[in-house]
Design an enzyme around this catalytic site. Structure first.
Site, PDB file in Angstrom:
ATOM      1  N   PHE A  39       0.870  -1.177   0.000  1.00  0.00           N
ATOM      2  CA  PHE A  39       0.000   0.000   0.000  1.00  0.00           C
ATOM      3  C   PHE A  39       0.903   1.222   0.000  1.00  0.00           C
ATOM      4  CE2 PHE A  39      -2.400   3.510   1.784  1.00  0.00           C
ATOM      5  CZ  PHE A  39      -3.550   3.451   1.021  1.00  0.00           C
ATOM      6  N   ASP A 127       9.640   2.531   1.633  1.00  0.00           N
ATOM      7  CA  ASP A 127       8.480   3.367   1.975  1.00  0.00           C
ATOM      8  C   ASP A 127       8.244   3.237   3.477  1.00  0.00           C
ATOM      9  OD1 ASP A 127       6.049   4.500   2.507  1.00  0.00           O
ATOM     10  OD2 ASP A 127       5.006   3.650   0.778  1.00  0.00           O
ATOM     11  N   LYS A 156       3.303  10.923   7.401  1.00  0.00           N
ATOM     12  CA  LYS A 156       2.515  10.717   8.633  1.00  0.00           C
ATOM     13  C   LYS A 156       3.141  11.389   9.861  1.00  0.00           C
ATOM     14  CE  LYS A 156       0.269   6.315   7.475  1.00  0.00           C
ATOM     15  NZ  LYS A 156      -1.082   6.690   7.141  1.00  0.00           N
TER      16      LYS A 156
END
Ligand code: PLP
Length: 328
Positions: A39, A127, A156
């Site tokens: 994802f 990532d 984030k």
């Protein structure tokens, strides 16, 4: 940039450009290898790497130039590089797959990835949007593998929960393929967001939050393991690294809806978390959580599993089936 997905877009563009400028891949032929279960966000390039129809369906045509291989399978990566290494600019992976249910690859996987990427002159992009910045008990999750990626994507937690800010890190000789005017956005380099990012990195260091995540995460995992041992007919597996844990509910519980049901019971009992794909609940409490709140959380999980058992027993009784008791 602002979001994690923009970070991923930037890393993909960086890798392609590096592929053409430095590796001399023939124009238009650059490929990026990605992983099953990945994802990377919701932009077109990110969903083009996904195998989840909820992510990509309805948005075709997708971005070409991605080749997906099984996550954690080093033989598959080597086969891909042997076959097409000349045109592969990068391999992108999450050090721990978050949305796929806190999936931790085999122990020596990323060391072998590093060796193969170096051997075939392919950039290794980590990532770390979800796994990074202390979540797993190290500043970067890839540090557990003692590996240095060529490119790291952060987002984030970089914004400290205050402002969206993402970043792509790479050494100068890679980053310098972006020349003035060839990449940017209105709010890229936003000074206020950058001030927040610097401050949130300071807080992570000064409050030793990665260390805290490591210690409290070990306590959380041990609590979960105890719950699983007494309830192995309901809970298939628990796993985690730092304050990044998962509970797999047995597939046959509540007609396959066990994880969703447990999530609802947990919410009713005062603990918010989210199912990921299939039968998994992901737990990622804040790194600043107090020990007493963490213990209270473990207690809520234990009580909620007991509630799940009562629910399953009640529905079985209605159908006249045999009911299992929890082990002591
Ligand atoms: C590993 C990973 N990459 C990228 C993203 C996308 O980040 P954002 O939602 O900020 O676009 C996410 C979001 O959950 C993620 O987990």
């Amino acid at each position: 940039m602002n979001t994690g997905a923009e970070g991923v877009e930037t890393a993909v563009k960086l890798a392609r450009k590096w592929g053409y400028v430095v590796k001399r891949i023939p124009k238009g032929k650059a490929q990026i290898v990605c992983c099953t279960g990945c994802f990377h966000g919701r932009t077109l390039a990110a969903i083009s790497m996904s195998e989840d129809p909820d992510s990509f369906d309805g948005y075709q045509p997708l971005v070409p130039g991605f080749k997906r291989i099984p996550y954690g399978d080093i033989v598959a990566l080597e086969a891909q590089l042997k076959k097409n290494g000349r045109n592969i600019a990068a391999f992108i992976a999450e050090p721990i797959q978050g949305e796929a249910g806190v999936q931790i690859p085999p122990q020596s996987y990323f060391a072998a990835v590093r060796d193969l990427c170096s051997k075939y002159n392919v950039l290794f992009i980590a990532d770390e949007v979800q796994s990074g910045l202390g979540r797993t008990g190290k500043m970067l999750a890839i540090e557990h593998d003692n590996v240095r990626p060529d490119v790291v994507i952060l987002a984030k937690a970089l914004g400290g929960g205050v402002l969206p800010v993402s970043a792509v890190l790479a050494d100068k000789e890679i980053m310098d393929v972006f020349t003035p005017g060839t990449h940017g956005s209105t709010f890229g380099g936003n000074p206020v967001a950058n001030a927040v990012a610097i401050e949130s990195l300071k807080v992570l260091h000064e409050k030793k939050l990665p260390q805290r995540s490591l210690e409290l995460g070990a306590e959380l995992l041990s609590g979960l393991q105890k719950i699983r041992t007494s309830n192995s007919d309901l809970i298939a597996e628990v796993r985690g690294r730092g304050l990044f844990c998962a509970i797999d509910v047995q597939k046959d519980v509540a007609n396959g809806n066990g994880a969703y049901l447990l999530m609802k019971i947990l919410a009713k009992n005062g603990l918010l978390c989210k199912t990921t794909h299939g039968h998994t609940l992901r737990l990622s409490p804040p790194l600043v959580i107090s020990r007493s709140s963490l213990n209270r959380g473990i207690e809520i999980i234990e009580n909620s599993v007991a509630d799940l058992r009562a629910y399953v027993a009640a529905t079985k009784r209605v159908r006249g089936l045999k009911v299992k008791k929890a082990k002591k």
